[in-house]
Design a protein around this motif. Structure first.
Motif, mmCIF file in Angstrom:
data_model
loop_
_atom_site.group_PDB
_atom_site.id
_atom_site.type_symbol
_atom_site.label_atom_id
_atom_site.label_comp_id
_atom_site.label_asym_id
_atom_site.label_seq_id
_atom_site.Cartn_x
_atom_site.Cartn_y
_atom_site.Cartn_z
ATOM 1 N N ALA A 254 -4.236 -20.356 18.218
ATOM 2 C CA ALA A 254 -3.364 -19.590 19.487
ATOM 3 C C ALA A 254 -5.302 -19.085 20.093
ATOM 4 O O ALA A 254 -4.981 -18.744 19.425
ATOM 5 C CB ALA A 254 -2.480 -19.574 19.131
ATOM 6 N N PHE A 255 -5.239 -19.205 21.052
ATOM 7 C CA PHE A 255 -6.175 -18.722 21.337
ATOM 8 C C PHE A 255 -5.302 -17.276 22.753
ATOM 9 O O PHE A 255 -4.899 -18.237 23.976
ATOM 10 C CB PHE A 255 -7.253 -19.095 22.372
ATOM 11 N N THR A 296 2.923 -22.490 11.761
ATOM 12 C CA THR A 296 2.401 -22.765 13.558
ATOM 13 C C THR A 296 2.648 -21.980 14.362
ATOM 14 O O THR A 296 3.318 -20.428 13.817
ATOM 15 C CB THR A 296 3.789 -23.638 13.935
ATOM 16 N N ILE A 297 1.989 -21.770 15.551
ATOM 17 C CA ILE A 297 2.281 -20.442 16.558
ATOM 18 C C ILE A 297 1.585 -20.830 18.081
ATOM 19 O O ILE A 297 1.328 -21.993 18.367
ATOM 20 C CB ILE A 297 0.939 -20.290 16.115
ATOM 21 N N THR A 298 2.318 -20.407 18.636
ATOM 22 C CA THR A 298 1.491 -20.027 20.241
ATOM 23 C C THR A 298 1.665 -18.551 20.641
ATOM 24 O O THR A 298 2.695 -17.745 20.256
ATOM 25 C CB THR A 298 2.648 -21.131 21.007
ATOM 26 N N VAL A 299 0.967 -18.226 22.187
ATOM 27 C CA VAL A 299 0.933 -17.252 22.286
ATOM 28 C C VAL A 299 1.324 -17.526 23.972
ATOM 29 O O VAL A 299 1.130 -18.047 24.706
ATOM 30 C CB VAL A 299 -0.141 -16.502 22.233
ATOM 31 N N ASN A 300 1.998 -16.377 24.377
ATOM 32 C CA ASN A 300 1.639 -15.776 25.968
ATOM 33 C C ASN A 300 0.980 -15.051 26.282
ATOM 34 O O ASN A 300 0.753 -14.290 26.222
ATOM 35 C CB ASN A 300 3.813 -15.573 26.539
ATOM 36 N N HIS A 305 2.591 -11.394 23.341
ATOM 37 C CA HIS A 305 2.694 -12.009 22.661
ATOM 38 C C HIS A 305 2.846 -13.155 22.251
ATOM 39 O O HIS A 305 3.215 -14.021 22.337
ATOM 40 C CB HIS A 305 4.943 -11.889 22.817
ATOM 41 N N ILE A 306 3.111 -13.352 20.522
ATOM 42 C CA ILE A 306 2.694 -14.468 19.697
ATOM 43 C C ILE A 306 3.820 -13.974 19.082
ATOM 44 O O ILE A 306 5.092 -13.733 18.786
ATOM 45 C CB ILE A 306 1.727 -13.783 18.455
ATOM 46 N N TYR A 307 4.329 -16.422 18.483
ATOM 47 C CA TYR A 307 5.590 -16.373 18.423
ATOM 48 C C TYR A 307 5.266 -17.272 16.699
ATOM 49 O O TYR A 307 3.869 -18.145 17.236
ATOM 50 C CB TYR A 307 6.278 -16.722 19.488
ATOM 51 N N LEU A 308 5.954 -16.879 16.110
ATOM 52 C CA LEU A 308 5.544 -18.613 14.763
ATOM 53 C C LEU A 308 7.226 -18.336 14.117
ATOM 54 O O LEU A 308 7.530 -17.780 13.437
ATOM 55 C CB LEU A 308 4.902 -17.321 13.341
#
Length: 337
Positions: A254-255, A296-300, A305-308
């Motif tokens: 994620a960027f 796996t990952i995403t970022v707001n 905030h980063i979520y895994l």
């Protein structure tokens, strides 16, 4: 996406890249959000404006309020969930279901299912809404093709053949879609107006790319690969700009535009932080300890905030994949301190 869960870390030097893995920037797991239910997981998606986190989890999608850190809705009865795409202006979401080769369309206000669309291939995996074309691109992993949907009508507009099995995809917001081709170790470029492939760029020495992220400002792609590399690619030319070490079991990246950081989620239990600097270079800033299985990952991009997603695992015999312990599924929440 890949299910590799490997425990070793291999770090090595590469040209034009220097490692700062020993310099701590302060990224830290600040919370673990527990979710009910068992079974596997794949992608998750942050709807940044709404502060909602959509999590694929076995045969359902769980929706979390990122502020309250609680489940506010569920979409159930799905068969093999992989990915979620959100079209905010349309109040619609799209879920790829691999086991029955369908896309579930739902209302993002009520979470009611609106329609189920059978795709033009098998095992739909990654899914992407492109606001520029108002289309949804569904990447069918087993049949090596893309189903293109009209996001407004949910009608199928096209089916585009690919030269290899697709993994994650991103949009440049101006008419181009980039998608990792896993077995071919390449990135394909799709034109959203013609729904045709314009280019295929090899990314050697990167092998079997999975996760893909994009920096619109610098026009760079960040492709994470099975051989513990993140390949940084010029999105205009396909030229390799840099190659950086990550970790084992990498499946997502994620960027964060404001932070100028790309985050590689490694199933071994680390997150590699790659920093873009003003002189145009990229470097490994840190390898943050996460938890085994967090691949796996995403970022707001507004809250940063980063979520895994991950779980606890039973001990496994040599050569066997460990099993998740029932009732242990969580979402890790990471921030820079």
């Amino acid at each position: 996406m890949k299910k590799l869960l490997v425990l070793s870390i291999v770090l090595f030097s590469v040209c034009l890249v220097y490692s700062k893995s020993t310099a701590k920037s302060g990224y830290k797991v600040i919370d673990k959000i527990s979710l009910e239910g068992d079974g596997g997981w794949d992608y998750l998606f942050s709807d940044d404006q709404a502060n909602r986190l959509y999590v694929s989890h076995a045969n359902q999608v769980q929706i979390i309020d990122e502020i309250k850190k609680e489940v506010i809705g569920k979409i159930t009865g799905l068969k093999g969930v992989h990915g979620i795409a959100i079209a905010p202006a349309l109040n619609k979401g799209f879920i790829s279901c691999g086991r029955d080769s369908s896309v579930t369309v739902f209302d993002t206000k009520s979470f009611a299912v609106l329609q189920r669309v059978m795709v033009t291939g098998t095992n739909p995996d990654a899914i992407l809404f492109d606001a520029f074309s108002q289309k949804v691109f569904v990447f069918n992993a087993r049949s090596n093709n893309v189903t293109v949907l009209d996001a407004v009508t949910n009608k199928i507009l096209a089916s585009t053949a690919l030269s290899s099995n697709p993994e994650f995809a991103v949009t440049n917001g101006k008419g181009l879609i980039y998608v990792n081709l896993e077995s071919a170790s390449s990135i394909a470029v799709l034109n959203t107006q013609t729904d045709k492939v314009e280019n295929v760029w090899p990314i050697a020495p990167g092998e079997e790319p999975s996760g893909l992220a994009f920096d619109a400002e610098t026009q760079r792609l960040f492709s994470v690969c099975a051989n513990k590399l993140m390949m940084v690619v010029d999105a205009r030319t396909g030229k390799i700009i840099a190659k950086l070490p990550t970790g084992s079991g990498t499946d997502g990246v994620a960027f964060d535009t404001a932070m100028k950081c790309a985050y590689s989620s490694n199933g071994e239990g680390t997150m590699t932080v790659v920093k873009e600097t003003t002189d145009g270079k990229c470097s490994v800033l840190e390898n943050v300890l996460t938890q085994k299985g967090a691949r796996t990952i995403t970022v707001n991009k507004l809250t940063h905030h980063i979520y895994l997603p991950t779980a606890n695992f039973e001990a496994a015999a040599a050569g066997q994949r460990p099993k998740a312990i029932p009732g242990s599924f969580v979402i890790l929440e990471i921030v820079a301190q």
